[in-house]
Design an enzyme around this catalytic site. Structure first.
Site, PDB file in Angstrom:
ATOM      1  NE  ARG A  88     -53.669  19.812  16.350  1.00 28.65           N
ATOM      2  CZ  ARG A  88     -54.550  19.607  15.396  1.00 28.65           C
ATOM      3  NH1 ARG A  88     -55.515  20.475  15.150  1.00 28.65           N
ATOM      4  NH2 ARG A  88     -54.502  18.487  14.655  1.00 28.65           N
ATOM      5  CG  ASP A  89     -57.593  17.538  15.870  1.00 30.99           C
ATOM      6  OD1 ASP A  89     -58.313  18.549  15.793  1.00 30.99           O
ATOM      7  OD2 ASP A  89     -57.609  16.641  15.014  1.00 30.99           O
ATOM      8  CG  ASN A 130     -58.942  13.715  16.527  1.00 30.10           C
ATOM      9  OD1 ASN A 130     -59.083  14.815  17.047  1.00 30.10           O
ATOM     10  ND2 ASN A 130     -58.312  13.534  15.398  1.00 30.10           N
ATOM     11  CB  CYS A 168     -61.696  21.254  13.008  1.00 31.21           C
ATOM     12  SG  CYS A 168     -60.874  22.658  12.225  1.00 31.21           S
ATOM     13  CG  HIS A 184     -56.120  13.345  11.657  1.00 33.51           C
ATOM     14  ND1 HIS A 184     -55.285  13.843  12.645  1.00 33.51           N
ATOM     15  CD2 HIS A 184     -57.244  14.087  11.734  1.00 33.51           C
ATOM     16  CE1 HIS A 184     -55.891  14.830  13.276  1.00 33.51           C
ATOM     17  NE2 HIS A 184     -57.084  15.005  12.742  1.00 33.51           N
ATOM     18  CG  HIS A 204     -62.003  14.364  13.242  1.00 37.92           C
ATOM     19  ND1 HIS A 204     -62.056  15.184  14.338  1.00 37.92           N
ATOM     20  CD2 HIS A 204     -60.835  14.659  12.625  1.00 37.92           C
ATOM     21  CE1 HIS A 204     -60.976  15.954  14.374  1.00 37.92           C
ATOM     22  NE2 HIS A 204     -60.214  15.652  13.343  1.00 37.92           N
TER      23      HIS A 204
HETATM   24  P1  HMG Z   1     -54.645  35.668   8.326  1.00 36.49           P
HETATM   25  O1  HMG Z   1     -55.622  36.566   8.983  1.00 36.49           O
HETATM   26  O2  HMG Z   1     -54.794  35.437   6.857  1.00 36.49           O
HETATM   27  O3  HMG Z   1     -53.132  36.055   8.604  1.00 36.49           O
HETATM   28  O4  HMG Z   1     -54.671  34.270   9.084  1.00 36.49           O
HETATM   29  P2  HMG Z   1     -52.371  37.394   8.724  1.00 36.49           P
HETATM   30  O5  HMG Z   1     -50.968  37.088   8.329  1.00 36.49           O
HETATM   31  O6  HMG Z   1     -53.099  38.497   7.997  1.00 36.49           O
HETATM   32  O7  HMG Z   1     -52.405  37.696  10.290  1.00 36.49           O
HETATM   33  C1  HMG Z   1     -53.597  38.001  10.985  1.00 36.49           C
HETATM   34  C2  HMG Z   1     -53.250  38.173  12.454  1.00 36.49           C
HETATM   35  O8  HMG Z   1     -52.817  36.918  12.989  1.00 36.49           O
HETATM   36  C3  HMG Z   1     -52.123  39.163  12.711  1.00 36.49           C
HETATM   37  O9  HMG Z   1     -52.350  39.743  13.996  1.00 36.49           O
HETATM   38  C4  HMG Z   1     -50.923  38.261  12.803  1.00 36.49           C
HETATM   39  O10 HMG Z   1     -49.868  38.819  13.574  1.00 36.49           O
HETATM   40  C5  HMG Z   1     -51.491  37.055  13.500  1.00 36.49           C
HETATM   41  P3  HMG Z   1     -52.976  41.223  14.142  1.00 36.49           P
HETATM   42  O11 HMG Z   1     -52.055  42.109  13.374  1.00 36.49           O
HETATM   43  O12 HMG Z   1     -54.354  41.124  13.511  1.00 36.49           O
HETATM   44  O13 HMG Z   1     -53.002  41.420  15.602  1.00 36.49           O
HETATM   45  N1  HMG Z   1     -50.772  35.832  13.200  1.00 36.49           N
HETATM   46  C6  HMG Z   1     -50.331  34.969  14.125  1.00 36.49           C
HETATM   47  N2  HMG Z   1     -50.377  34.998  15.476  1.00 36.49           N
HETATM   48  C7  HMG Z   1     -49.839  33.956  16.126  1.00 36.49           C
HETATM   49  N3  HMG Z   1     -49.249  32.918  15.498  1.00 36.49           N
HETATM   50  C8  HMG Z   1     -49.181  32.859  14.168  1.00 36.49           C
HETATM   51  C9  HMG Z   1     -49.727  33.919  13.427  1.00 36.49           C
HETATM   52  N4  HMG Z   1     -49.841  34.179  12.112  1.00 36.49           N
HETATM   53  C10 HMG Z   1     -50.472  35.351  11.987  1.00 36.49           C
HETATM   54  N5  HMG Z   1     -48.607  31.814  13.567  1.00 36.49           N
HETATM   55  C11 HMG Z   1     -53.608  32.259   9.848  1.00 36.49           C
HETATM   56  C12 HMG Z   1     -53.810  33.225   8.698  1.00 36.49           C
HETATM   57  C13 HMG Z   1     -52.929  31.010   9.329  1.00 36.49           C
HETATM   58  C14 HMG Z   1     -52.734  32.924  10.915  1.00 36.49           C
HETATM   59  C15 HMG Z   1     -54.994  31.945  10.468  1.00 36.49           C
HETATM   60  O14 HMG Z   1     -55.830  31.542   9.432  1.00 36.49           O
HETATM   61  C16 HMG Z   1     -54.928  30.858  11.492  1.00 36.49           C
HETATM   62  O15 HMG Z   1     -54.368  31.033  12.580  1.00 36.49           O
HETATM   63  N6  HMG Z   1     -55.498  29.668  11.169  1.00 36.49           N
HETATM   64  C17 HMG Z   1     -55.392  28.521  12.038  1.00 36.49           C
HETATM   65  C18 HMG Z   1     -56.676  27.784  12.078  1.00 36.49           C
HETATM   66  C19 HMG Z   1     -56.501  26.556  12.935  1.00 36.49           C
HETATM   67  O16 HMG Z   1     -55.638  26.472  13.776  1.00 36.49           O
HETATM   68  N7  HMG Z   1     -57.382  25.544  12.700  1.00 36.49           N
HETATM   69  C20 HMG Z   1     -57.354  24.331  13.450  1.00 36.49           C
HETATM   70  C21 HMG Z   1     -56.172  23.454  13.110  1.00 36.49           C
HETATM   71  S1  HMG Z   1     -56.362  22.565  11.560  1.00 36.49           S
HETATM   72  C22 HMG Z   1     -57.210  21.112  12.010  1.00 36.49           C
HETATM   73  O17 HMG Z   1     -57.681  21.005  13.114  1.00 36.49           O
HETATM   74  C23 HMG Z   1     -57.288  19.980  11.010  1.00 36.49           C
HETATM   75  C24 HMG Z   1     -56.363  18.818  11.377  1.00 36.49           C
HETATM   76  O18 HMG Z   1     -56.653  18.306  12.673  1.00 36.49           O
HETATM   77  C25 HMG Z   1     -56.513  17.689  10.345  1.00 36.49           C
HETATM   78  C26 HMG Z   1     -57.977  17.310  10.097  1.00 36.49           C
HETATM   79  O19 HMG Z   1     -58.678  16.897  11.038  1.00 36.49           O
HETATM   80  O20 HMG Z   1     -58.389  17.490   8.950  1.00 36.49           O
HETATM   81  C27 HMG Z   1     -54.881  19.254  11.363  1.00 36.49           C
HETATM   82 MG    MG Z   2     -58.272  16.849  13.103  1.00 40.33          MG
END
Ligand code: HMG
Ligand code: MG
Length: 292
Positions: free
Chosen positions: A12-13, A246, A237, A204, A206
């Site tokens: 995933r990450d 990571n 990310c 966690h 990086h």
């Molecule tokens: P948004 O634009 O505010 O949400 O995004 P929305 O509710 O307005 O929806 C926008 C569109 O996304 C819509 O589609 C929804 O249907 C769709 P459209 O009508 O435009 O075609 N949608 C989804 N589709 C699939 N699955 C869903 C979903 N939700 C809405 N669950 C949202 C808000 C949270 C969706 C967006 O900001 C997002 O997907 N963010 C994810 C970012 C991400 O994955 N980042 C990487 C992971 S975090 C990380 O890596 C850190 C970590 O490792 C720890 C660390 O290292 O610190 C965990």
């Molecule tokens: Mg991470």
């Protein structure tokens, strides 16, 4: 029970930041190899918007095709109720919500404030509880935010406490940018430990600044016994400019083993998986294989 558990987050990450769209079959092969290494938990999927993270669009297919090994829990990120519904349909064994200790990264990563993210997580927690699925909580930007600069330890402690109070079974503390140093990680942990006991924490880290092992060492001194790592040091990310991978699972495993700390992992399988991870990054698969 290993003395220190490595929670594998590479599929995933690690993979989420790869620019080549990796065919599901290649991800499944990596997960199937990792499943033989002795992990108790492997994060393999992320049910987020495919517009935000295109690489994770195959998450349902990956969870559907992996050979599930007994005793291994396959985890997925779920930022909202839609994500949870999709994760449950794909039979994720556990899920994770992910918040940020800084406002800038919350907006960049989730398109909402920290408070708003907690409001989105509330129904995720409620439905996961009803479904009998455990939820892990991530806190990003525990020392630095790419947008807001250094993070106050109190902000990390506050969010970790909120996630615990909401019902997360474990809080993973993310050095998203990999700029943490042992001194700053220790200061952050001292604040967090006022809110969350060490047995409910994970590190966690990086490894952008090459300090991840030192940060693990200081975390062990503070009682933390679970560390996230990505096979082959995959990762980054997409919403944290400048963040690298990571800390590599095989590096953490070897480092712990040299110190007499058991991880329960198989060195040979880990190195096979590392080679597969490097091949995935190198793009040995064929782009024409990508599922539409
Ligand atoms: P948004 O634009 O505010 O949400 O995004 P929305 O509710 O307005 O929806 C926008 C569109 O996304 C819509 O589609 C929804 O249907 C769709 P459209 O009508 O435009 O075609 N949608 C989804 N589709 C699939 N699955 C869903 C979903 N939700 C809405 N669950 C949202 C808000 C949270 C969706 C967006 O900001 C997002 O997907 N963010 C994810 C970012 C991400 O994955 N980042 C990487 C992971 S975090 C990380 O890596 C850190 C970590 O490792 C720890 C660390 O290292 O610190 C965990
Ligand atoms: Mg991470």
């Amino acid at each position: 029970m290993p003395a220190v558990e490595i929670f594998e987050v590479g599929p995933r990450d690690g993979l989420q930041n790869e620019t080549r769209l990796i065919p599901a079959a290649e991800k499944v092969a990596l997960v199937d190899c990792l499943s033989q290494a002795g992990f108790r938990r492997i994060e393999v999927a992320s049910f987020v918007s495919p517009k935000w993270v295109p690489q994770m669009a195959t998450s349902g297919e990956v969870l559907g095709r992996i050979a599930r090994a007994p005793g291994v829990r396959y985890a997925a990120l779920t930022p909202n109720l839609r994500g949870l519904t999709d994760a449950l349909a794909a039979r994720a064994d556990e899920v994770a919500i992910f918040g940020s200790a800084s406002e800038g990264f919350s907006r960049a990563n989730l398109n909402c404030s920290v408070e708003e993210s907690l409001a989105r997580f509330a129904p995720v927690m409620e439905h996961a509880r009803e479904a009998g699925v455990q939820v892990r909580g991530y806190v990003s930007c525990i020392t630095d935010c790419p947008f807001d600069g250094p993070t106050a330890p109190a902000a990390v402690a506050w969010l970790a406490g909120q996630l615990l109070a909401m019902g997360c079974y474990e809080i993973s503390l993310g050095d998203t940018l990999g700029r943490g140093t042992p001194e700053r990680i220790a200061a952050m942990l001292r604040a967090v430990l006022d809110e969350v006991p060490p047995e409910r924490l994970a590190g966690h880290y990086h490894d952008t600044g090459g300090q991840a092992l030192a940060n693990i060492a200081v975390s062990i001194e503070h009682g933390v016994r679970v560390f996230d790592a990505a096979i082959g040091g995959l990762g980054g990310c997409p919403y944290a400019p400048g963040a690298s991978g990571n800390v590599a699972t095989e590096t953490v495993h070897d480092w712990l083993t040299e110190r007499g700390i058991q991880t329960g992992l198989d060195h040979t399988v880990l190195h096979q998986a590392r080679d597969m991870a490097h091949a995935l990054r190198g793009g040995e698969g064929h782009v024409s294989d990508i599922d539409a």
